[in-house]
Design a protein around this motif. Sequence first.
Motif, mmCIF file in Angstrom:
data_model
loop_
_atom_site.group_PDB
_atom_site.id
_atom_site.type_symbol
_atom_site.label_atom_id
_atom_site.label_comp_id
_atom_site.label_asym_id
_atom_site.label_seq_id
_atom_site.Cartn_x
_atom_site.Cartn_y
_atom_site.Cartn_z
ATOM 1 N N CYS A 26 -10.110 -1.717 1.943
ATOM 2 C CA CYS A 26 -10.511 -1.185 3.308
ATOM 3 C C CYS A 26 -9.598 -0.035 3.862
ATOM 4 O O CYS A 26 -8.300 -0.414 4.053
ATOM 5 C CB CYS A 26 -10.671 -2.043 4.247
ATOM 6 N N ILE A 27 -10.122 1.248 4.092
ATOM 7 C CA ILE A 27 -9.212 2.081 4.876
ATOM 8 C C ILE A 27 -9.709 2.465 6.169
ATOM 9 O O ILE A 27 -10.958 2.646 6.318
ATOM 10 C CB ILE A 27 -9.162 3.331 3.950
ATOM 11 N N ARG A 28 -8.854 2.402 7.142
ATOM 12 C CA ARG A 28 -9.206 3.042 8.485
ATOM 13 C C ARG A 28 -8.188 4.017 9.051
ATOM 14 O O ARG A 28 -7.182 3.648 9.317
ATOM 15 C CB ARG A 28 -9.296 1.611 9.530
ATOM 16 N N GLU A 29 -8.772 5.069 9.413
ATOM 17 C CA GLU A 29 -8.106 6.281 9.983
ATOM 18 C C GLU A 29 -6.777 6.667 9.173
ATOM 19 O O GLU A 29 -5.802 6.494 9.551
ATOM 20 C CB GLU A 29 -7.544 5.837 11.354
ATOM 21 N N GLU A 30 -7.157 6.698 7.856
ATOM 22 C CA GLU A 30 -6.451 6.857 6.735
ATOM 23 C C GLU A 30 -4.959 5.867 6.580
ATOM 24 O O GLU A 30 -4.018 6.294 5.821
ATOM 25 C CB GLU A 30 -5.470 8.270 7.058
ATOM 26 N N ARG A 31 -5.269 4.588 6.977
ATOM 27 C CA ARG A 31 -4.299 3.744 6.825
ATOM 28 C C ARG A 31 -5.137 2.702 5.956
ATOM 29 O O ARG A 31 -6.282 2.411 6.415
ATOM 30 C CB ARG A 31 -3.759 3.013 8.233
ATOM 31 N N MET A 32 -4.304 2.256 4.770
ATOM 32 C CA MET A 32 -5.049 1.288 3.977
ATOM 33 C C MET A 32 -4.783 -0.247 4.486
ATOM 34 O O MET A 32 -3.657 -0.491 4.778
ATOM 35 C CB MET A 32 -4.637 1.293 2.592
ATOM 36 N N ALA A 65 -19.542 -9.965 6.416
ATOM 37 C CA ALA A 65 -20.968 -10.282 7.101
ATOM 38 C C ALA A 65 -21.689 -8.917 6.726
ATOM 39 O O ALA A 65 -22.846 -9.236 7.191
ATOM 40 C CB ALA A 65 -20.425 -10.329 8.501
ATOM 41 N N GLY A 66 -21.281 -8.032 6.196
ATOM 42 C CA GLY A 66 -22.190 -6.910 5.734
ATOM 43 C C GLY A 66 -22.420 -6.088 7.030
ATOM 44 O O GLY A 66 -23.268 -5.188 6.971
ATOM 45 N N LEU A 67 -21.577 -6.069 7.753
ATOM 46 C CA LEU A 67 -21.537 -5.511 9.100
ATOM 47 C C LEU A 67 -21.106 -4.022 8.782
ATOM 48 O O LEU A 67 -21.325 -2.952 9.603
ATOM 49 C CB LEU A 67 -21.217 -5.844 10.286
ATOM 50 N N SER A 68 -19.996 -3.769 7.958
ATOM 51 C CA SER A 68 -19.403 -2.425 7.524
ATOM 52 C C SER A 68 -19.109 -2.524 6.218
ATOM 53 O O SER A 68 -19.218 -3.612 5.249
ATOM 54 C CB SER A 68 -18.392 -2.127 8.463
ATOM 55 N N GLN A 69 -18.862 -1.296 5.493
ATOM 56 C CA GLN A 69 -18.713 -1.117 4.180
ATOM 57 C C GLN A 69 -17.414 -0.939 3.820
ATOM 58 O O GLN A 69 -16.548 -0.364 4.571
ATOM 59 C CB GLN A 69 -19.628 -0.017 3.673
ATOM 60 N N PRO A 70 -16.958 -1.566 2.603
ATOM 61 C CA PRO A 70 -15.570 -1.305 2.123
ATOM 62 C C PRO A 70 -15.467 -0.030 1.845
ATOM 63 O O PRO A 70 -16.423 0.551 1.109
ATOM 64 C CB PRO A 70 -15.531 -2.504 1.056
ATOM 65 N N TYR A 71 -14.399 0.500 1.510
ATOM 66 C CA TYR A 71 -14.024 1.744 0.830
ATOM 67 C C TYR A 71 -14.398 1.536 -0.514
ATOM 68 O O TYR A 71 -14.861 2.372 -1.388
ATOM 69 C CB TYR A 71 -12.449 2.045 1.027
ATOM 70 N N GLU A 72 -13.906 0.270 -1.067
ATOM 71 C CA GLU A 72 -14.120 -0.139 -2.706
ATOM 72 C C GLU A 72 -14.462 -1.551 -2.743
ATOM 73 O O GLU A 72 -13.839 -2.350 -1.765
ATOM 74 C CB GLU A 72 -12.877 0.140 -3.674
ATOM 75 N N THR A 217 -4.003 -14.534 4.331
ATOM 76 C CA THR A 217 -2.900 -13.769 5.050
ATOM 77 C C THR A 217 -2.823 -12.244 4.991
ATOM 78 O O THR A 217 -2.787 -12.003 3.667
ATOM 79 C CB THR A 217 -1.454 -14.399 4.916
ATOM 80 N N LEU A 218 -3.214 -11.511 6.093
ATOM 81 C CA LEU A 218 -3.170 -9.988 5.606
ATOM 82 C C LEU A 218 -1.853 -9.592 6.311
ATOM 83 O O LEU A 218 -1.631 -10.091 7.490
ATOM 84 C CB LEU A 218 -4.159 -9.360 6.458
ATOM 85 N N ALA A 219 -1.080 -8.665 5.654
ATOM 86 C CA ALA A 219 0.120 -8.009 6.170
ATOM 87 C C ALA A 219 -0.271 -6.604 7.028
ATOM 88 O O ALA A 219 -1.285 -6.067 6.766
ATOM 89 C CB ALA A 219 0.991 -7.910 5.105
ATOM 90 N N TYR A 220 0.512 -6.364 7.834
ATOM 91 C CA TYR A 220 0.261 -5.057 8.406
ATOM 92 C C TYR A 220 0.838 -4.121 7.512
ATOM 93 O O TYR A 220 2.217 -4.122 7.118
ATOM 94 C CB TYR A 220 0.917 -4.919 9.909
ATOM 95 N N ARG A 221 0.202 -3.077 7.244
ATOM 96 C CA ARG A 221 0.469 -1.940 6.244
ATOM 97 C C ARG A 221 0.584 -0.886 7.063
ATOM 98 O O ARG A 221 -0.104 -0.504 7.800
ATOM 99 C CB ARG A 221 -0.363 -1.872 5.304
ATOM 100 N N PHE A 222 1.669 0.069 6.651
ATOM 101 C CA PHE A 222 1.968 0.913 7.588
ATOM 102 C C PHE A 222 1.211 2.382 7.201
ATOM 103 O O PHE A 222 1.358 3.241 7.604
ATOM 104 C CB PHE A 222 3.431 1.254 7.902
ATOM 105 N N TYR A 223 0.975 2.453 5.949
ATOM 106 C CA TYR A 223 0.220 3.520 5.156
ATOM 107 C C TYR A 223 -1.022 3.283 4.520
ATOM 108 O O TYR A 223 -1.209 2.082 4.200
ATOM 109 C CB TYR A 223 1.120 4.323 4.582
#
Length: 223
Positions: A26-32, A65-72, A217-223
């Motif tokens: 999942c990528i949002r606003e150019e951040r993975m 939930a199928g409400l948005s699409q993954p990048y891959e 657990t998701l980590a905060y990724r900066f890029y």
Amino acid sequence: MLNLNSTTQDANQTDTCLLSAVNLTCIREERMLFEQLNISISAGDIVQIEGPNGSGKTSLLRILAGLSQPYEGAVYFQTENISQQRENFHENLLYLGHLPGVKGEMTALENLEFNLNLHGINNKNAERTLAEVSLLGFEDALASHLSAGQHRRIALARLWQSRAKIWILDEPFTAIDKLGVEKLEQLFLQHADNGGCVILTTHQDLTIPPERMKKVTLAYRFY
Ligand SMILES: Nc1ncnc2c1ncn2[C@@H]1O[C@H](COP(=O)(O)OP(=O)(O)OP(=O)(O)O)[C@@H](O)[C@H]1O
């Protein structure tokens, strides 16, 4: 059984696997936010998605939930991609977003009846269901006159009437008091024991026994 970052399933799991995410990126606003994430969720699982603010918990729930699409990647309900069986998947899904979605100009009872109708659930027991969420006596109160926790309770009341196997709940405990949280936790355990699964986000500590609770657990990724 929950399988994080593994797509292999033993025979037993294949029988009961309800929802799986395969290689989700999942990528949002150019951040993975997350990359190549694999999750397998079976009947009986209670799964908490955890991580700091902005790490992508809501984004993951919306993809599941199928409400948005993954990048891959893709999401499967049992063995079939959810995009190939939208109607069937939605019959088996209850999704509650992080906003309660209550209409202020309607009463507590009208809101619940409206929600139940919208999801094809018979609403003749709506009044009794309001009692489950401690809103007895508030049936005819305008929602705009109720508190934030009471709004959340109206939204959560649907859980008591739900026939959906998969519950995806974004911050369900927000504004709910301690007793209310405990009651919800009991409901989640009961739902899991009856062959359903619960996938939720929360920042608060729960009293569900650790052996009954799986974590992603998701980590905060900066890029
Ligand atoms: N529809 C969208 N369009 C663009 N960016 C988005 C969108 N939805 C979320 N984001 C961004 O994705 C990131 C992750 O958001 P998300 O809501 O998934 O995080 P979260 O882990 O649920 O955070 P929190 O704990 O604060 O609720 C944030 O930086 C957010 O700005």
